[in-house]
Motif scaffolding. Structure first.
Motif, PDB file in Angstrom:
ATOM      1  N   LYS A 170       2.161  23.152  15.492  1.00 23.32           N
ATOM      2  CA  LYS A 170       1.476  21.994  14.937  1.00 23.32           C
ATOM      3  C   LYS A 170       2.272  21.450  13.758  1.00 23.32           C
ATOM      4  CE  LYS A 170      -1.630  24.335  11.673  1.00 23.32           C
ATOM      5  NZ  LYS A 170      -3.040  24.486  11.234  1.00 23.32           N
ATOM      6  N   PHE A 171       1.993  20.212  13.415  1.00 20.26           N
ATOM      7  CA  PHE A 171       2.698  19.575  12.317  1.00 20.26           C
ATOM      8  C   PHE A 171       2.294  20.223  10.994  1.00 20.26           C
ATOM      9  CE2 PHE A 171       3.109  16.303   9.035  1.00 20.26           C
ATOM     10  CZ  PHE A 171       4.422  15.908   9.229  1.00 20.26           C
ATOM     11  N   LEU A 172       3.264  20.429  10.112  1.00 27.46           N
ATOM     12  CA  LEU A 172       3.020  21.063   8.819  1.00 27.46           C
ATOM     13  C   LEU A 172       3.291  20.067   7.695  1.00 27.46           C
ATOM     14  CD1 LEU A 172       4.806  24.471   9.478  1.00 27.46           C
ATOM     15  CD2 LEU A 172       2.375  23.967   9.722  1.00 27.46           C
ATOM     16  N   THR A 173       2.513  20.181   6.632  1.00 28.81           N
ATOM     17  CA  THR A 173       2.695  19.274   5.498  1.00 28.81           C
ATOM     18  C   THR A 173       4.037  19.501   4.795  1.00 28.81           C
ATOM     19  OG1 THR A 173       1.473  20.843   4.103  1.00 28.81           O
ATOM     20  CG2 THR A 173       0.229  19.038   5.091  1.00 28.81           C
ATOM     21  N   TYR A 192       2.169  10.713   9.844  1.00 28.87           N
ATOM     22  CA  TYR A 192       1.663  11.376  11.052  1.00 28.87           C
ATOM     23  C   TYR A 192       0.509  10.564  11.633  1.00 28.87           C
ATOM     24  CZ  TYR A 192      -0.171  15.032  14.126  1.00 28.87           C
ATOM     25  OH  TYR A 192      -0.602  15.736  15.224  1.00 28.87           O
ATOM     26  N   SER A 193       0.539  10.334  12.938  1.00 27.84           N
ATOM     27  CA  SER A 193      -0.521   9.594  13.621  1.00 27.84           C
ATOM     28  C   SER A 193      -1.485  10.576  14.274  1.00 27.84           C
ATOM     29  CB  SER A 193       0.077   8.667  14.684  1.00 27.84           C
ATOM     30  OG  SER A 193      -0.939   8.120  15.500  1.00 27.84           O
ATOM     31  N   LYS A 194      -2.742  10.567  13.821  1.00 31.12           N
ATOM     32  CA  LYS A 194      -3.747  11.447  14.409  1.00 31.12           C
ATOM     33  C   LYS A 194      -4.183  10.961  15.784  1.00 31.12           C
ATOM     34  CE  LYS A 194      -6.926  13.209  11.829  1.00 31.12           C
ATOM     35  NZ  LYS A 194      -8.079  13.386  10.932  1.00 31.12           N
ATOM     36  N   LYS A 195      -4.028   9.674  16.049  1.00 30.60           N
ATOM     37  CA  LYS A 195      -4.495   9.119  17.316  1.00 30.60           C
ATOM     38  C   LYS A 195      -3.655   9.606  18.489  1.00 30.60           C
ATOM     39  CE  LYS A 195      -5.612   4.763  19.606  1.00 30.60           C
ATOM     40  NZ  LYS A 195      -5.663   3.291  19.488  1.00 30.60           N
ATOM     41  N   VAL A 196      -2.322   9.643  18.329  1.00 32.41           N
ATOM     42  CA  VAL A 196      -1.433  10.030  19.433  1.00 32.41           C
ATOM     43  C   VAL A 196      -0.647  11.302  19.136  1.00 32.41           C
ATOM     44  CG1 VAL A 196      -1.219   7.701  20.368  1.00 32.41           C
ATOM     45  CG2 VAL A 196       0.294   8.414  18.541  1.00 32.41           C
ATOM     46  N   ASN A 197      -0.874  11.932  17.967  1.00 30.05           N
ATOM     47  CA  ASN A 197      -0.241  13.200  17.601  1.00 30.05           C
ATOM     48  C   ASN A 197       1.279  13.113  17.606  1.00 30.05           C
ATOM     49  OD1 ASN A 197      -2.808  14.364  17.411  1.00 30.05           O
ATOM     50  ND2 ASN A 197      -2.801  14.934  19.572  1.00 30.05           N
ATOM     51  N   VAL A 198       1.813  12.084  16.973  1.00 26.90           N
ATOM     52  CA  VAL A 198       3.262  11.918  16.821  1.00 26.90           C
ATOM     53  C   VAL A 198       3.550  11.509  15.385  1.00 26.90           C
ATOM     54  CG1 VAL A 198       3.613  11.285  19.243  1.00 26.90           C
ATOM     55  CG2 VAL A 198       3.200   9.496  17.551  1.00 26.90           C
ATOM     56  N   VAL A 199       4.841  11.567  14.997  1.00 29.46           N
ATOM     57  CA  VAL A 199       5.248  11.157  13.654  1.00 29.46           C
ATOM     58  C   VAL A 199       6.066   9.877  13.749  1.00 29.46           C
ATOM     59  CG1 VAL A 199       5.171  13.455  12.633  1.00 29.46           C
ATOM     60  CG2 VAL A 199       7.257  12.672  13.746  1.00 29.46           C
ATOM     61  N   LYS A 206       0.818  -1.214   0.000  1.00 32.84           N
ATOM     62  CA  LYS A 206       0.000   0.000   0.000  1.00 32.84           C
ATOM     63  C   LYS A 206       0.853   1.267   0.000  1.00 32.84           C
ATOM     64  CE  LYS A 206      -4.309  -1.361   2.253  1.00 32.84           C
ATOM     65  NZ  LYS A 206      -5.176  -0.552   1.383  1.00 32.84           N
ATOM     66  N   GLY A 207       2.002   1.222   0.704  1.00 34.39           N
ATOM     67  CA  GLY A 207       2.834   2.400   0.844  1.00 34.39           C
ATOM     68  C   GLY A 207       2.356   3.289   1.980  1.00 34.39           C
ATOM     69  N   ALA A 208       3.111   4.345   2.245  1.00 34.41           N
ATOM     70  CA  ALA A 208       2.773   5.268   3.330  1.00 34.41           C
ATOM     71  C   ALA A 208       1.528   6.070   2.976  1.00 34.41           C
ATOM     72  CB  ALA A 208       3.939   6.207   3.608  1.00 34.41           C
ATOM     73  N   ILE A 209       0.617   6.213   3.938  1.00 31.35           N
ATOM     74  CA  ILE A 209      -0.591   7.029   3.765  1.00 31.35           C
ATOM     75  C   ILE A 209      -0.404   8.295   4.593  1.00 31.35           C
ATOM     76  CG2 ILE A 209      -3.094   7.109   4.022  1.00 31.35           C
ATOM     77  CD1 ILE A 209      -3.119   4.079   3.860  1.00 31.35           C
ATOM     78  N   GLN A 210      -0.123   9.399   3.932  1.00 30.24           N
ATOM     79  CA  GLN A 210       0.193  10.655   4.614  1.00 30.24           C
ATOM     80  C   GLN A 210      -1.035  11.568   4.624  1.00 30.24           C
ATOM     81  OE1 GLN A 210       3.551  11.869   2.168  1.00 30.24           O
ATOM     82  NE2 GLN A 210       5.008  11.006   3.637  1.00 30.24           N
ATOM     83  N   ILE A 211      -1.556  11.867   5.809  1.00 28.13           N
ATOM     84  CA  ILE A 211      -2.680  12.794   5.916  1.00 28.13           C
ATOM     85  C   ILE A 211      -2.171  14.214   5.717  1.00 28.13           C
ATOM     86  CG2 ILE A 211      -3.969  11.256   7.430  1.00 28.13           C
ATOM     87  CD1 ILE A 211      -3.112  12.970   9.773  1.00 28.13           C
ATOM     88  N   THR A 212      -3.021  15.084   5.210  1.00 26.60           N
ATOM     89  CA  THR A 212      -2.575  16.443   4.837  1.00 26.60           C
ATOM     90  C   THR A 212      -3.400  17.551   5.475  1.00 26.60           C
ATOM     91  OG1 THR A 212      -3.968  16.344   2.852  1.00 26.60           O
ATOM     92  CG2 THR A 212      -1.672  15.634   2.627  1.00 26.60           C
ATOM     93  N   GLU A 213      -4.293  17.223   6.423  1.00 25.93           N
ATOM     94  CA  GLU A 213      -5.129  18.271   7.003  1.00 25.93           C
ATOM     95  C   GLU A 213      -5.562  17.884   8.410  1.00 25.93           C
ATOM     96  OE1 GLU A 213      -9.192  16.614   4.847  1.00 25.93           O
ATOM     97  OE2 GLU A 213      -8.427  18.591   4.342  1.00 25.93           O
TER      98      GLU A 213
END
Length: 447
Positions: A135-138, A158-165, A118-125
């Protein structure tokens, strides 16, 4: 004379069994969405024109609300998924591939191959703001090379669940422990740590392992090629089953037909339209017939498997389709820009006030221009006064559909109820006070 054998479970045993089944169904909730997100390389291979050969059972139990001690071949299916082996394909779809914080430890060979393919799924917002104001920036997904060229850090997630990369390459393949392997949260020093990490020898080794495995998966030349081929066949089989069930749901919903009946057993009278269509399809379609026979076999071996025939999964199918329909309506609405709202409320059989919400807009296509009235949903309201309905409309309904009241709403449609169209305290008055020059009140005497 009674032989001392209990032929019917007690109420406590029925309750315990129901709770166990609901718990297992809760674990599978949402798996359909993730499963359908996996692209199938050859969807045409899902259908088969082979004639169904196995004989159909007389009854398949879809619910165990009426348990029996009978061991006859007719009673071969219960919806309990609280025990037995679940296929590897179904286990895989329960993992949130976009969030490394939710991945099991250890991952296992099968999930590793799925994540790499699948590869990395990077959220952007929707990155949350920390207490420090950062805050984390794209832009941190990008790396600037010495020649000013920018390349994507495809290993950074970026993990939205724990707010870490995370560095997912190292999380999967690294033999050494470091911050980005388990999640890094110090945004102040993030850029410096990312630059230092991507130049480390351990990270470069993990990058090499990642792309070697990805290349082998593409060429289908991994060590366990036979297992990989079997997994792909199993994945396509489940996609074919779910595809047919979605078609049945679309048909019933489009014709406004009821789904369920008095019984929850296949091949049983009055078991509802959904199960009756499954029965009919099994007569002509080998995919559904094989699915029912697999359920029967697993039941006989005391190895229950998920089958997606239960009413909870029917509701999930309906929910997914309704969200897609709403999305299409809202896309048309954004193109039209301006719209009036249409509201009507009435209590249902349980005496709960149900508010019907609809919109009216001009739809322009290449062939024609037409006026459309679209229904968007039912909403339960507790305060039916004009002020209460105004608050409910502006704070809950419109934000849910991402629409702006003051900028684009140009009309109102109600019945003659005082709480709706009243000149002093009605809902239309509340809206006109907010936007007196923009919103025209159109009264529709429907009662």
């Amino acid at each position: 004379m009674s032989d001392g054998t209990r032929k019917k479970l007690s109420g406590a045993q029925n309750k315990k069994r129901r709770l166990e089944r609901e718990s297992e169904n809760g674990k599978l909730k949402g798996s359909i969405t993730k499963f359908l997100g996996v692209k199938c390389s050859n969807p045409n291979s899902l259908s088969s024109n082979a004639e169904p050969s196995p004989t159909l059972p007389e009854q398949l139990h879809i619910d165990d609300q009426q348990p029996s001690t009978s061991t006859k071949q007719e009673d071969i299916l219960e919806t309990n998924t609280n025990k037995g082996n679940v296929t590897e394909a179904v286990i895989a779809v329960d993992v949130d591939f976009s969030d490394p914080a939710t991945w099991p430890n250890p991952l296992g060979h099968r999930l590793t191959e799925i994540i790499v393919s699948k590869g990395a799924i990077q959220i952007t917002e929707n990155f949350p703001l920390e207490e420090t104001g950062r805050k984390f920036l794209t832009t941190q997904y990008m790396r600037t090379l010495a020649n000013s060229e920018k390349v994507n850090r495809d290993w950074l997630v970026y993990s939205k669940k724990v707010n870490v990369v995370f560095c997912i390459f190292c999380k999967i393949f690294s033999l050494q422990s470091h911050k980005l392997m388990f999640g890094y949260s110090n945004l102040r020093h993030l850029s410096a740590n990312l630059s230092r990490h991507e130049n480390s020898m351990e990270h470069l080794k993990c990058v090499q392992k990642w792309y070697e495995l990805k290349s082998h998966l593409i060429k289908k030349c991994t060590i366990d090629q036979v297992k990989q081929k079997h997994f792909e066949m199993e994945k396509e089989r489940w996609r074919a089953i779910i595809k047919r069930m979605i078609c049945i749901v679309q048909y019933l919903a489009g014709q406004n037909l009821a789904f369920r009946g008095d019984s929850q057993k296949l091949y049983h009278p009055n078991n509802g339209n959904f199960l009756k269509l499954i029965e009919m399809l099994a007569k002509f379609d080998s995919v559904i017939l094989e699915h029912l026979n697999n359920i029967r076999t697993s039941k006989q071996l005391n190895q229950n498997m998920p089958h997606y025939l239960e009413n909870t999964f029917q509701n999930e199918f309906i929910s997914l389709l309704s969200k897609n329909v709403q999305r299409e309506i809202l896309n048309c609405l954004k193109i039209a820009i301006y719209y009036p709202i249409i509201l009507d409320g009435t209590p249902d059989a349980s005496h709960v006030e149900q508010l019907t919400f609809g919109i009216r807009f001009v739809h322009c296509s290449s062939q024609e221009v037409e006026i459309r009235e679209q229904f968007l949903g039912f909403f339960q309201v507790t305060n039916t006064t004009g002020e209460g309905l105004f608050t409910f409309l502006t704070k809950q309904i419109l934000p849910k559909f991402d629409t702006d009241l003051q900028d684009i709403m140009r009309g109102q449609g109600y019945d003659n109820g005082a709480n709706m169209s009243g000149k002093r305290v009605g809902l239309q008055t509340q809206i006109r006070m907010l936007m007196p020059e923009q919103c025209l009140c159109l009264i529709q005497p429907t009662h």
